[in-house]
Design a protein around this motif. Structure first.
Motif, PDB file in Angstrom:
ATOM      1  N   VAL A  43       0.859  -1.183   0.000  1.00  0.00           N
ATOM      2  CA  VAL A  43       0.000   0.000   0.000  1.00  0.00           C
ATOM      3  C   VAL A  43       0.893   1.231   0.000  1.00  0.00           C
ATOM      4  CG1 VAL A  43      -1.847   1.242   1.180  1.00  0.00           C
ATOM      5  CG2 VAL A  43      -1.734  -1.254   1.317  1.00  0.00           C
ATOM      6  N   GLY A  44       0.569   2.184  -0.836  1.00  0.00           N
ATOM      7  CA  GLY A  44       1.314   3.434  -0.862  1.00  0.00           C
ATOM      8  C   GLY A  44       2.774   3.266  -1.222  1.00  0.00           C
ATOM      9  N   LEU A  45       3.108   2.218  -1.967  1.00  0.00           N
ATOM     10  CA  LEU A  45       4.476   1.947  -2.416  1.00  0.00           C
ATOM     11  C   LEU A  45       5.454   1.804  -1.251  1.00  0.00           C
ATOM     12  CD1 LEU A  45       4.700   4.489  -5.399  1.00  0.00           C
ATOM     13  CD2 LEU A  45       4.056   2.067  -5.465  1.00  0.00           C
ATOM     14  N   ARG A  46       4.929   1.508  -0.060  1.00  0.00           N
ATOM     15  CA  ARG A  46       5.793   1.481   1.120  1.00  0.00           C
ATOM     16  C   ARG A  46       5.430   0.398   2.125  1.00  0.00           C
ATOM     17  NH1 ARG A  46       7.298   6.687   5.001  1.00  0.00           N
ATOM     18  NH2 ARG A  46       8.351   5.516   6.656  1.00  0.00           N
ATOM     19  N   TYR A  47       4.151   0.211   2.379  1.00  0.00           N
ATOM     20  CA  TYR A  47       3.732  -0.663   3.468  1.00  0.00           C
ATOM     21  C   TYR A  47       3.258  -2.008   2.914  1.00  0.00           C
ATOM     22  CZ  TYR A  47       3.869   3.718   6.008  1.00  0.00           C
ATOM     23  OH  TYR A  47       4.272   4.904   6.567  1.00  0.00           O
ATOM     24  N   ARG A  48       3.983  -3.061   3.260  1.00  0.00           N
ATOM     25  CA  ARG A  48       3.634  -4.404   2.794  1.00  0.00           C
ATOM     26  C   ARG A  48       2.676  -5.043   3.788  1.00  0.00           C
ATOM     27  NH1 ARG A  48       5.756  -9.822   2.543  1.00  0.00           N
ATOM     28  NH2 ARG A  48       7.346  -9.351   4.100  1.00  0.00           N
ATOM     29  N   THR A  61      -8.261  -3.081   9.597  1.00  0.00           N
ATOM     30  CA  THR A  61      -6.960  -2.820  10.196  1.00  0.00           C
ATOM     31  C   THR A  61      -6.025  -3.947   9.798  1.00  0.00           C
ATOM     32  OG1 THR A  61      -7.993  -1.705  12.083  1.00  0.00           O
ATOM     33  CG2 THR A  61      -5.718  -2.416  12.342  1.00  0.00           C
ATOM     34  N   TYR A  62      -4.805  -3.580   9.390  1.00  0.00           N
ATOM     35  CA  TYR A  62      -3.853  -4.568   8.900  1.00  0.00           C
ATOM     36  C   TYR A  62      -2.535  -4.477   9.664  1.00  0.00           C
ATOM     37  CZ  TYR A  62      -6.994  -4.297   4.845  1.00  0.00           C
ATOM     38  OH  TYR A  62      -8.087  -4.278   4.024  1.00  0.00           O
ATOM     39  N   LEU A  63      -1.888  -5.609   9.798  1.00  0.00           N
ATOM     40  CA  LEU A  63      -0.495  -5.648  10.219  1.00  0.00           C
ATOM     41  C   LEU A  63       0.350  -5.525   8.957  1.00  0.00           C
ATOM     42  CD1 LEU A  63       1.684  -6.115  12.402  1.00  0.00           C
ATOM     43  CD2 LEU A  63       1.511  -8.558  11.885  1.00  0.00           C
ATOM     44  N   ALA A  64       1.317  -4.620   8.982  1.00  0.00           N
ATOM     45  CA  ALA A  64       2.149  -4.387   7.805  1.00  0.00           C
ATOM     46  C   ALA A  64       3.582  -4.169   8.245  1.00  0.00           C
ATOM     47  CB  ALA A  64       1.641  -3.183   7.010  1.00  0.00           C
ATOM     48  N   GLU A  65       4.478  -4.164   7.288  1.00  0.00           N
ATOM     49  CA  GLU A  65       5.858  -3.797   7.575  1.00  0.00           C
ATOM     50  C   GLU A  65       6.251  -2.621   6.699  1.00  0.00           C
ATOM     51  OE1 GLU A  65       8.127  -7.331   7.016  1.00  0.00           O
ATOM     52  OE2 GLU A  65       8.105  -7.209   4.833  1.00  0.00           O
ATOM     53  N   ASP A  66       6.983  -1.710   7.307  1.00  0.00           N
ATOM     54  CA  ASP A  66       7.408  -0.487   6.635  1.00  0.00           C
ATOM     55  C   ASP A  66       8.697  -0.768   5.888  1.00  0.00           C
ATOM     56  OD1 ASP A  66       8.194   2.023   5.854  1.00  0.00           O
ATOM     57  OD2 ASP A  66       7.792   2.985   7.778  1.00  0.00           O
ATOM     58  N   THR A  67       8.611  -0.876   4.578  1.00  0.00           N
ATOM     59  CA  THR A  67       9.794  -1.221   3.781  1.00  0.00           C
ATOM     60  C   THR A  67      10.810  -0.099   3.742  1.00  0.00           C
ATOM     61  OG1 THR A  67       8.721  -0.463   1.746  1.00  0.00           O
ATOM     62  CG2 THR A  67       8.431  -2.778   2.346  1.00  0.00           C
ATOM     63  N   ASN A  68      10.402   1.118   4.155  1.00  0.00           N
ATOM     64  CA  ASN A  68      11.342   2.245   4.196  1.00  0.00           C
ATOM     65  C   ASN A  68      12.028   2.387   5.542  1.00  0.00           C
ATOM     66  OD1 ASN A  68      10.491   2.754   1.635  1.00  0.00           O
ATOM     67  ND2 ASN A  68       9.819   4.844   1.987  1.00  0.00           N
ATOM     68  N   HIS A  71      11.879  -2.584   7.556  1.00  0.00           N
ATOM     69  CA  HIS A  71      10.797  -3.568   7.655  1.00  0.00           C
ATOM     70  C   HIS A  71      10.206  -3.640   9.064  1.00  0.00           C
ATOM     71  CE1 HIS A  71      11.513  -5.042   3.570  1.00  0.00           C
ATOM     72  NE2 HIS A  71      12.796  -4.893   3.843  1.00  0.00           N
ATOM     73  N   GLU A  72      10.140  -2.488   9.735  1.00  0.00           N
ATOM     74  CA  GLU A  72       9.495  -2.437  11.046  1.00  0.00           C
ATOM     75  C   GLU A  72       8.010  -2.769  10.904  1.00  0.00           C
ATOM     76  OE1 GLU A  72      12.023   1.080  13.372  1.00  0.00           O
ATOM     77  OE2 GLU A  72      10.044   1.482  12.527  1.00  0.00           O
ATOM     78  N   LEU A  73       7.498  -3.468  11.914  1.00  0.00           N
ATOM     79  CA  LEU A  73       6.069  -3.752  11.926  1.00  0.00           C
ATOM     80  C   LEU A  73       5.302  -2.492  12.280  1.00  0.00           C
ATOM     81  CD1 LEU A  73       5.917  -7.238  13.710  1.00  0.00           C
ATOM     82  CD2 LEU A  73       5.744  -6.744  11.272  1.00  0.00           C
ATOM     83  N   CYS A  74       4.153  -2.311  11.653  1.00  0.00           N
ATOM     84  CA  CYS A  74       3.291  -1.172  11.951  1.00  0.00           C
ATOM     85  C   CYS A  74       1.854  -1.598  11.700  1.00  0.00           C
ATOM     86  CB  CYS A  74       3.663   0.041  11.107  1.00  0.00           C
ATOM     87  SG  CYS A  74       3.591  -0.246   9.329  1.00  0.00           S
ATOM     88  N   VAL A  75       0.942  -0.735  12.062  1.00  0.00           N
ATOM     89  CA  VAL A  75      -0.485  -1.001  11.889  1.00  0.00           C
ATOM     90  C   VAL A  75      -1.049   0.002  10.896  1.00  0.00           C
ATOM     91  CG1 VAL A  75      -2.738  -0.990  13.019  1.00  0.00           C
ATOM     92  CG2 VAL A  75      -0.771  -1.997  14.188  1.00  0.00           C
ATOM     93  N   LEU A  76      -1.762  -0.506   9.896  1.00  0.00           N
ATOM     94  CA  LEU A  76      -2.465   0.339   8.930  1.00  0.00           C
ATOM     95  C   LEU A  76      -3.945   0.310   9.263  1.00  0.00           C
ATOM     96  CD1 LEU A  76      -0.971  -0.564   5.420  1.00  0.00           C
ATOM     97  CD2 LEU A  76      -0.338   1.308   6.907  1.00  0.00           C
ATOM     98  N   LYS A  77      -4.505   1.481   9.502  1.00  0.00           N
ATOM     99  CA  LYS A  77      -5.948   1.580   9.722  1.00  0.00           C
ATOM    100  C   LYS A  77      -6.563   2.166   8.459  1.00  0.00           C
ATOM    101  CE  LYS A  77      -5.794   2.014  14.731  1.00  0.00           C
ATOM    102  NZ  LYS A  77      -6.496   0.761  14.974  1.00  0.00           N
ATOM    103  N   GLU A  78      -7.361   1.368   7.816  1.00  0.00           N
ATOM    104  CA  GLU A  78      -8.001   1.788   6.565  1.00  0.00           C
ATOM    105  C   GLU A  78      -9.315   2.499   6.885  1.00  0.00           C
ATOM    106  OE1 GLU A  78      -9.985  -0.350   2.644  1.00  0.00           O
ATOM    107  OE2 GLU A  78      -9.877  -1.388   4.556  1.00  0.00           O
ATOM    108  N   PHE A  79      -9.530   3.627   6.229  1.00  0.00           N
ATOM    109  CA  PHE A  79     -10.803   4.318   6.336  1.00  0.00           C
ATOM    110  C   PHE A  79     -11.384   4.409   4.940  1.00  0.00           C
ATOM    111  CE2 PHE A  79      -8.428   5.622  10.018  1.00  0.00           C
ATOM    112  CZ  PHE A  79      -9.353   5.419  11.027  1.00  0.00           C
ATOM    113  N   ALA A  80     -12.581   3.920   4.797  1.00  0.00           N
ATOM    114  CA  ALA A  80     -13.222   3.869   3.487  1.00  0.00           C
ATOM    115  C   ALA A  80     -14.472   4.726   3.498  1.00  0.00           C
ATOM    116  CB  ALA A  80     -13.570   2.419   3.134  1.00  0.00           C
ATOM    117  N   GLN A 132       0.344   3.697  12.417  1.00  0.00           N
ATOM    118  CA  GLN A 132       0.813   3.857  13.778  1.00  0.00           C
ATOM    119  C   GLN A 132       1.706   2.682  14.155  1.00  0.00           C
ATOM    120  OE1 GLN A 132      -3.495   2.700  15.473  1.00  0.00           O
ATOM    121  NE2 GLN A 132      -2.072   3.268  17.063  1.00  0.00           N
ATOM    122  N   ASP A 133       2.443   2.843  15.239  1.00  0.00           N
ATOM    123  CA  ASP A 133       3.330   1.785  15.687  1.00  0.00           C
ATOM    124  C   ASP A 133       2.541   0.536  16.062  1.00  0.00           C
ATOM    125  OD1 ASP A 133       5.523   3.347  15.328  1.00  0.00           O
ATOM    126  OD2 ASP A 133       5.852   3.798  17.441  1.00  0.00           O
TER     127      ASP A 133
END
Length: 681
Positions: A43-48, A61-68, A71-80, A132-133
């Motif tokens: 997502v966003g060319l950054r978060y896997r 809500t997704y668990l993702a890793e920040d490739t920038n 590869h730290e783990l982070c949380v993506l909260k999607e709002f639609a 967020q972290d």
């Protein structure tokens, strides 16, 4: 079997690829492959995205890793948000941005750090994501379910420890001007690393989602007359659920309800409906804890503890003392001004937004940087000198509301018999305009006071009277205020809303963000200065802006310029076509605008840069190392040539000093192994 959820929260079997109710395409569950890897999407060319963590009414809500970031783990909260069109999505992003910006300022070890808000295409639709972290741990709801399976619950020592560990966190956010509004076992996590409770899922962003869907998602005719309130039934007190009013003691009520649930395994509505003290038959506690919980849960807001400090003292502990009287515990009830209502009220017209519902004028902002944090407090204090008088004497509110902080407030202006109807109307219109622009009253008063006293130095430090003899000066003050609003309205809504609260940390954050784009803060400063001094040509250029109140305006412009750089509107990479060593780019600039160019060049190359335009411009050329001297800086020269001393990305910044739009061309030529011209050319 694992369920799949669409953005509307519809439950689907795992094998579904489209939602059975709304037809939305579903995100497949990540599949583990040999070697321990898994298929995923970025997502966003950054978060896997690694896996889905859950779903709610506004998205997943997704668990993702920040490739920038290694590869730290982070949380993506999607709002639609259920909106159609780019403009509506941009407005939704502005509303989310205000709430996310408020939460971004919270810096506490028991609050996950908010990283950013961004827009991206996801499953063929525009989505907003809050990053967020990641907290490695379990929610207290999950912990309770595990205990229930073993036929036991939390005990008194455990919930007392939870209170003592969580009350300082609530004290911190309340002093920062934030109410959580959605506290429950689902929104508390026990962190594995240190065994501390962590406060997650603040209600402000959820409220923004509710407002977006209410105000943009339906046609005016379809909008119901009722309002959307935020809070869980049983956990939120009546004034929050019925009227949308929230206070610090609203969070304390929810915390006590959470404690009861952990102690008994039953929901609050099963314990507090009817005889509100029936819960005492469900669990045996010490008289002191019973008394504390009963007071926190009192249906009369006047009888509850009014601060986390007061609860801690009742438990026998203490929090760091505050130097603000308004936040100290007291014996009698002193009704605080309600925090802005947590309502998504149906507007008269689609597209109009209510002001942010998370923040109120804070008694004392947490300091994130020594210099700018101090200046933010300074202008809030200084700005009240004249504006507070204006409110007290010019505008008598029809329903006076005691304020929780010693800051200016120009809301709810009403008639003042001492003034003419024309003056009353003028002041009300000014206040309405300020509110629509989302500009803090105390901050505006500071800016206007400075201009007013500069024009009338003999009045410096003196309050204007409400008599007819000062009517002309009051009119001049109002005129200056409108002139400031004219200039500030050109700044984006999100950046405007943060004026008065920017700190040194924001400077550092922008620097880090722009560096990721191979651009230096020097270049970003040039772009910011161009816009700032176009809007405020009377400001001297040789001054330390960041240590003055007007530096908050500069920072808001810098925030907008960073966004322009990120989108590519103010940044372009120059690349040589294959087989060639020269390139020309063209552009246009409006008054007060600038554009940065970067090119990757090699040490010992000889380059020539030419700027062609017949309008007033300034050119800066910066080497890759930020500590190295500029090759050109804010120069009226239109060309430079010389031999490069290092390899990397070189920056060229063109800014306009013209009064209207201009056109220009920039040509860059590079050559190897030839004699170097005089760098002074």
């Amino acid at each position: 079997m694992k369920s799949l959820f669409c953005s509307q929260g519809h439950n689907n079997p795992e094998e579904n690829r489209f939602c059975r109710l709304c037809g939305e395409k579903l995100l497949p569950v990540p599949v583990v492959v040999p070697g321990g890897g898994m298929t995923s999407q970025t997502v966003g060319l950054r978060y896997r995205v690694l896996r889905e963590l859950g779903q709610g009414g506004f998205g997943r809500t997704y668990l993702a890793e920040d490739t920038n970031r290694f590869h730290e783990l982070c949380v993506l909260k999607e709002f639609a948000p259920q909106v159609q069109g780019t403009e509506a999505l941009q407005k939704a992003e502005e509303l989310f941005g205000r709430e996310a910006g408020i939460l971004y300022k919270l810096q506490h070890p028991q609050i996950p750090r908010f990283r950013e808000l961004f827009q991206a295409d996801w499953q063929g639709k525009g989505r907003l994501f809050l990053v967020q972290d990641y907290v490695d741990g379990e929610t207290y709801q999950a912990l309770l379910r595990s205990r229930q399976a073993q036929k036991h619950y939390f005990n008194e020592p455990e919930v007392t420890q939870l209170l003592c560990q969580l009350l300082p966190v609530l004290d911190y956010i309340h002093h920062s001007g934030v109410i959580h509004r959605d506290l429950s076992p689902d929104n508390l996590m026990l962190r594995n690393a240190d065994g501390l409770p962590v406060l997650i899922d603040f209600g402000g962003v959820k409220q923004a989602a509710a407002e977006v869907n209410s105000q943009l998602g339906r046609s005016p005719a379809a909008v119901p007359v009722n309002v959307t309130r935020l809070g869980k039934i049983g956990y939120a007190p009546n004034e929050q659920m019925d009227r949308g009013e929230v206070f610090p003691h609203s969070d304390l009520y929810a915390l006590a309800a959470t404690v009861l649930v952990l102690l008994t395994g039953k929901e609050p509505q099963d314990l507090l409906v009817g005889n509100r003290r029936q819960w005492q038959r469900q669990v045996k506690l010490s008289p002191k804890l019973v008394a504390v919980l009963n007071r926190m849960l009192d249906p009369d807001p006047a009888k509850r503890y009014q601060s986390a400090q007061a609860v801690m003292e009742a438990l026998g502990g203490s929090l760091p003392a505050s130097d603000e009287d308004e936040t100290q515990p007291h014996n009698g009830y002193r009704s605080p001004a309600p925090y802005p209502a947590t309502l998504a009220v149906a507007p008269a017209q689609v597209g109009s937004f209510t002001q942010s519902s998370t923040v109120y004028p804070p008694a004392k902002r947490p300091r994130r940087g020594s210099g700018l944090g101090a200046i933010a407090l300074l202008f809030l204090a200084a700005g009240t000198a004249w504006f507070t008088w204006w409110i007290a004497h010019d505008w008598q509110p029809t329903k006076p509301k005691p304020q929780p902080a010693k800051t200016a407030n120009i809301d709810n202006a009403a008639s003042a018999p001492q003034f003419s109807q024309a003056e009353q109307n003028r002041k009300q219109a000014l206040n309405q305009r300020r509110e629509e622009l989302g500009i803090d009253a105390g901050f505006l008063s500071t800016l206007v006071n400075a201009a007013f006293y500069a024009n009338y130095p003999d009045r410096n430090g003196k309050q204007l009277s409400k008599d007819a003899e000062d009517a002309g000066l009051r009119a001049e003050w109002d005129k200056l205020a409108n002139q400031w609003l004219d200039r500030l309205q050109t700044i984006s809504a999100d950046a405007r809303s943060r004026m008065g609260s920017y700190t040194e940390a924001d400077v550092q954050s922008r620097q880090a963000a722009v560096n990721q784009l191979n651009l230096s803060s020097r270049a970003l400063n040039d772009l910011t200065d161009a816009r700032f001094f176009h809007l405020f040509p009377d400001q001297p250029r040789k001054q330390n802006l960041l240590n003055q109140p007007i530096g908050q305006v500069w920072q808001s412009i810098a925030s907008d310029r960073l966004d322009a750089v990120k989108t590519g509107a103010a940044l372009e990479t120059i690349k040589f076509p294959e087989g060639r060593f020269n390139q020309q780019v063209s552009g246009t600039l409006k008054a007060g605008e600038g554009k940065a160019y970067i090119a990757q060049l090699t040490k010992d190359q000889v380059i020539q840069i030419k700027l062609q335009t017949n309008q007033a411009t300034r050119l800066s050329i910066y080497p890759p190392t930020s500590k190295a001297a500029a090759l050109l800086e804010d120069s009226s020269k239109t060309s430079w040539s010389g031999k490069l001393t290092e390899s990397g990305f070189y920056e060229m910044v063109v800014v306009s000093d013209a009064s209207g739009s201009i056109s220009y061309d920039v040509s860059l030529a590079a050559a190897d192994n030839i004699s170097s011209p005089d760098p002074a050319q």
